[in-house]
Design a protein around this motif. Structure first.
Motif, PDB file in Angstrom:
ATOM      1  N   ASP A 189       8.141  10.191 -21.681  1.00  0.00           N
ATOM      2  CA  ASP A 189       7.782  10.982 -22.858  1.00  0.00           C
ATOM      3  C   ASP A 189       8.121  12.459 -22.674  1.00  0.00           C
ATOM      4  O   ASP A 189       7.335  13.349 -22.974  1.00  0.00           O
ATOM      5  N   ILE A 190       9.324  12.711 -22.139  1.00  0.00           N
ATOM      6  CA  ILE A 190       9.841  14.076 -22.070  1.00  0.00           C
ATOM      7  C   ILE A 190      10.846  14.217 -23.208  1.00  0.00           C
ATOM      8  O   ILE A 190      11.770  13.402 -23.314  1.00  0.00           O
ATOM      9  N   PRO A 191      10.681  15.190 -24.097  1.00  0.00           N
ATOM     10  CA  PRO A 191      11.535  15.258 -25.293  1.00  0.00           C
ATOM     11  C   PRO A 191      13.020  15.225 -24.957  1.00  0.00           C
ATOM     12  O   PRO A 191      13.525  16.068 -24.205  1.00  0.00           O
ATOM     13  N   GLY A 192      13.715  14.257 -25.529  1.00  0.00           N
ATOM     14  CA  GLY A 192      15.147  14.138 -25.273  1.00  0.00           C
ATOM     15  C   GLY A 192      15.919  15.354 -25.729  1.00  0.00           C
ATOM     16  O   GLY A 192      16.893  15.762 -25.086  1.00  0.00           O
ATOM     17  N   ILE A 193      15.477  15.979 -26.818  1.00  0.00           N
ATOM     18  CA  ILE A 193      16.167  17.172 -27.323  1.00  0.00           C
ATOM     19  C   ILE A 193      16.081  18.316 -26.321  1.00  0.00           C
ATOM     20  O   ILE A 193      17.026  19.090 -26.149  1.00  0.00           O
ATOM     21  N   ALA A 194      14.946  18.403 -25.605  1.00  0.00           N
ATOM     22  CA  ALA A 194      14.791  19.450 -24.592  1.00  0.00           C
ATOM     23  C   ALA A 194      15.687  19.168 -23.391  1.00  0.00           C
ATOM     24  O   ALA A 194      16.313  20.084 -22.834  1.00  0.00           O
ATOM     25  N   LEU A 195      15.761  17.909 -22.991  1.00  0.00           N
ATOM     26  CA  LEU A 195      16.618  17.551 -21.858  1.00  0.00           C
ATOM     27  C   LEU A 195      18.083  17.772 -22.205  1.00  0.00           C
ATOM     28  O   LEU A 195      18.859  18.282 -21.383  1.00  0.00           O
ATOM     29  N   ALA A 196      18.474  17.377 -23.413  1.00  0.00           N
ATOM     30  CA  ALA A 196      19.871  17.553 -23.822  1.00  0.00           C
ATOM     31  C   ALA A 196      20.263  19.026 -23.850  1.00  0.00           C
ATOM     32  O   ALA A 196      21.390  19.392 -23.502  1.00  0.00           O
ATOM     33  N   GLU A 197      19.324  19.879 -24.253  1.00  0.00           N
ATOM     34  CA  GLU A 197      19.595  21.311 -24.314  1.00  0.00           C
ATOM     35  C   GLU A 197      19.509  21.965 -22.937  1.00  0.00           C
ATOM     36  O   GLU A 197      20.294  22.870 -22.626  1.00  0.00           O
ATOM     37  N   GLY A 198      18.571  21.521 -22.109  1.00  0.00           N
ATOM     38  CA  GLY A 198      18.289  22.229 -20.869  1.00  0.00           C
ATOM     39  C   GLY A 198      19.116  21.818 -19.670  1.00  0.00           C
ATOM     40  O   GLY A 198      19.399  22.634 -18.788  1.00  0.00           O
ATOM     41  N   LEU A 199      19.509  20.557 -19.587  1.00  0.00           N
ATOM     42  CA  LEU A 199      20.229  20.083 -18.405  1.00  0.00           C
ATOM     43  C   LEU A 199      21.633  20.667 -18.349  1.00  0.00           C
ATOM     44  O   LEU A 199      22.381  20.618 -19.332  1.00  0.00           O
ATOM     45  N   ARG A 200      22.002  21.192 -17.187  1.00  0.00           N
ATOM     46  CA  ARG A 200      23.327  21.794 -17.005  1.00  0.00           C
ATOM     47  C   ARG A 200      24.358  20.760 -16.576  1.00  0.00           C
ATOM     48  O   ARG A 200      25.559  20.965 -16.732  1.00  0.00           O
ATOM     49  N   TRP A 201      23.907  19.696 -15.932  1.00  0.00           N
ATOM     50  CA  TRP A 201      24.783  18.624 -15.465  1.00  0.00           C
ATOM     51  C   TRP A 201      25.896  19.156 -14.562  1.00  0.00           C
ATOM     52  O   TRP A 201      27.042  18.687 -14.661  1.00  0.00           O
ATOM     53  N   ASP A 202      25.593  20.111 -13.699  1.00  0.00           N
ATOM     54  CA  ASP A 202      26.614  20.594 -12.768  1.00  0.00           C
ATOM     55  C   ASP A 202      26.547  19.791 -11.472  1.00  0.00           C
ATOM     56  O   ASP A 202      26.576  20.349 -10.375  1.00  0.00           O
ATOM     57  N   TRP A 203      26.464  18.487 -11.612  1.00  0.00           N
ATOM     58  CA  TRP A 203      26.441  17.573 -10.475  1.00  0.00           C
ATOM     59  C   TRP A 203      26.883  16.189 -10.941  1.00  0.00           C
ATOM     60  O   TRP A 203      26.881  15.881 -12.135  1.00  0.00           O
TER      61      TRP A 203
END
Length: 592
Positions: A133-147
């Motif tokens: 239950d962690i907002p997907g919109i927050a993860l999509a915006e916040g994650l940098r995916w530099d890995w």
């Protein structure tokens, strides 16, 4: 012949020459050192990022803190959090850091964000949103995916400045998707080649600093689309193959969550894995209202496994695992009523104004829960919609061990209102921020008797705070503070615990289990992670809903009073509840 100076053979903290000047001296506090031994009064001195003296009268300090009448403890080592995404953009990791956690462990319940291929970013976000239950919109915006790989994920965490220390475990579901692709999502059986690849990647992660591996085998964990998680039906050979990596590296713990549909079979493979690898295995334990003897049977299974040479431990919570219900939380007693659901997109202010309209009130209260809405909401929404004797007024300060007199059913019976009417009027009163507590597990008898038994059991480990997760319905990152307020100081419905016992459970026990060897105790040479706590004024605040995640994602947070200071690596990060702005935290690697 010149004789050696005898002072050179003593720890630095024992040398009290006239030029000795410690960086920080904490004067005259009640020292609770984390080992379980009786507390005592004395000084604690810090030099650099290490503890230089514990007890006695320390020499002068560049900074001195008067701790007379206050507790001086190690920083809390919180072993069950879900900050896997948030730790890549948020340096503070509140509310855990507000509550004295100085080390947090992520990667629990088999969910996380590495290893990952670019094509699977959305898949892992969906998994985390569905399970935690962690907002997907927050993860999509916040994650940098530099890995991509897990070692690269650790490197990304290592580069980011932070307030407290973080550590990570290898999550099964991303690992399985990385190796098997869509076959993992379809929960197909892993081939020998798949298992070898997962084992190799787990070993790579462990050697890079991961603190273990976790998986989930429960029907409760699903994606936002309602699909079971990739590792739900992973066969024993897959688990043994991955577990072998822990044996080869001689590091890390194996953690899991299970429904224990076949208790004997689960303990059989857990015991076999632990004995074959020589590594500890832990699982999450709560009671079940429909099977009140379950937790006792599972603890008997733990003892039998240990007697047979396996290192099996149950991780337990310090209070009921319960849902916070309100007008703006993710779940509400009225969420399945169409007229209430129609207001979900409104701002808090506008929603409250509409709910206070007598016509809207009458319409909502005239409706029953809609089967169509129940079908798309979490399974717990069904009992929440009708079980008024299990919904309690939370209050301020919040009461997590309420008696039946605080239930909506009993309170409504004292008025001329139905439970639904009473609940509606209560939630829409004042500023509309009132909340209810709905215990889901660990409250089968209406008190903390089960929780007491689990915490007291020597074969359990204290955890399950879930910091960073269940953002709209749970706020249990305050667990360390609650252990002191409720279990040490305030509980009146049953026995309490000694202060020293609780501090040990929060520090050295959690640190030792996972191999954080340089912390968890106030001892010379250990890392200078310290809490200074005024137990008399320690107080949890009512949870509050904020929209401070990326993209305006919402989460519940809970403030606390009574922490005079929290120190990480010898630097105060909070003083009297205010952040100092320093960033001494780092990534902790298991091989570091």
């Amino acid at each position: 012949m010149k004789l050696p100076d005898p002072r050179a053979m003593l720890p630095r903290s024992s040398i009290q020459g006239p030029t000795t000047m410690h960086d920080i001296v904490i004067r005259g506090g009640t020292i609770v050192d984390g080992t379980g031994t009786k507390s005592y009064t004395g000084d604690v001195a810090i030099d650099g990022d290490r503890i230089a003296q514990v007890g006695g009268k320390a020499g002068p300090g560049k900074r001195e803190i008067d701790a007379n009448g206050q507790l001086v403890t190690p920083g809390w080592v919180d072993i069950h959090t879900h900050y896997d995404g948030q730790a890549t953009w948020d340096p503070v990791l509140a509310p855990s850091s507000w509550h004295g956690a100085t080390t947090i462990l992520m990667g629990n319940c088999g969910v996380g964000f590495a290893p990952v291929r670019k094509a699977d970013h959305d898949c892992l976000i969906d998994l985390m949103e569905g399970v935690e239950d962690i907002p997907g919109i927050a993860l999509a915006e916040g994650l940098r995916w530099d890995w991509e790989t897990f070692p690269e994920y650790l490197d990304a965490l290592d580069r980011f400045p932070r307030t407290i220390d973080v550590a990570a475990q290898v999550p099964h579901h991303p690992l399985r998707v990385y190796v098997m692709g869509d076959r993992a999502v379809r929960r197909e059986i892993a081939t020998a080649t798949d298992i070898e690849a997962m084992s190799r990647l787990t070993e790579e992660a462990l050697r890079a600093g991961a603190f273990g591996f976790t998986t989930s085998r429960t029907e409760q964990h699903k994606t936002t689309k309602g699909d079971l998680v990739p590792g739900r039906f992973a066969e024993n050979q897959e688990l043994f193959g991955i577990g072998a990596a822990l044996g080869r590296t001689r590091t890390g713990a194996f953690g899991m969550l299970s429904d224990f549909d076949d208790e004997a079979a689960e303990f059989d493979w857990m015991s076999t894995l632990s004995k074959s690898t020589g590594r500890p295995l832990w699982f999450l334990l709560t009671d079940r209202a429909y099977d009140p003897d379950r937790y006792r049977r599972l603890m008997n299974g733990v003892r039998k496994a240990r007697a047979g040479g396996a290192s099996v431990t149950a991780q337990v919570a310090g209070r009921p695992v319960g849902i916070i219900l309100g007008l703006t939380t993710s779940m509400s007693p009225f969420a399945a009523r169409p007229a209430f659901a129609a207001l979900s997109s409104l701002s808090v202010k506008d929603k409250l104004a509409r709910l206070r309209d007598p016509a809207v009130r009458a319409e909502i209260l005239s409706q029953e829960a809609s089967e169509d809405l129940l079908a798309i909401q979490p399974p717990l929404q069904r009992p929440i919609a009708t079980t008024w004797d299990r919904q309690y007024v939370l209050g301020d300060p919040p009461d997590y061990e309420p008696d039946q007199s605080r239930s909506i059913a009993v309170m409504a019976a004292k008025t001329n209102l139905t439970p639904a009417e009473f609940c509606y009027d209560y939630l829409t009163g004042e500023n509309g921020d009132r909340m209810l507590f709905y215990p889901v597990t660990n409250y089968v008898h209406g008190d903390h008797g089960v929780v007491h038994d689990m915490i007291k059991d020597p074969d359990t480990l204290l955890g399950l705070g879930d910091g960073g997760a269940h953002c709209g319905i749970i706020c249990d990152a305050s667990l360390p503070s609650y252990m002191l307020t409720h279990w040490v100081r305030d509980r009146h419905r049953g026995p309490r615990f000694p202060l020293e016992f609780v501090v040990k459970r929060l520090t050295s026990e959690t640190a030792d289990f996972f191999g954080f060897h340089d912390r968890g105790r106030l001892a010379v040479g250990k890392k200078a992670d310290v809490n200074i706590v005024d137990l008399g004024t320690l107080r949890l605040h009512h949870p509050e809903l904020r929209h401070d995640l990326p993209a305006g994602g919402k989460r519940l947070v809970q403030r606390v009073d009574g922490y005079e200071a929290t120190i990480v690596a010898g630097q105060p990060i909070f003083e009297r509840g205010e952040e100092t702005g320093v960033r001494p935290g780092k990534l902790v690697r298991s091989n570091g």
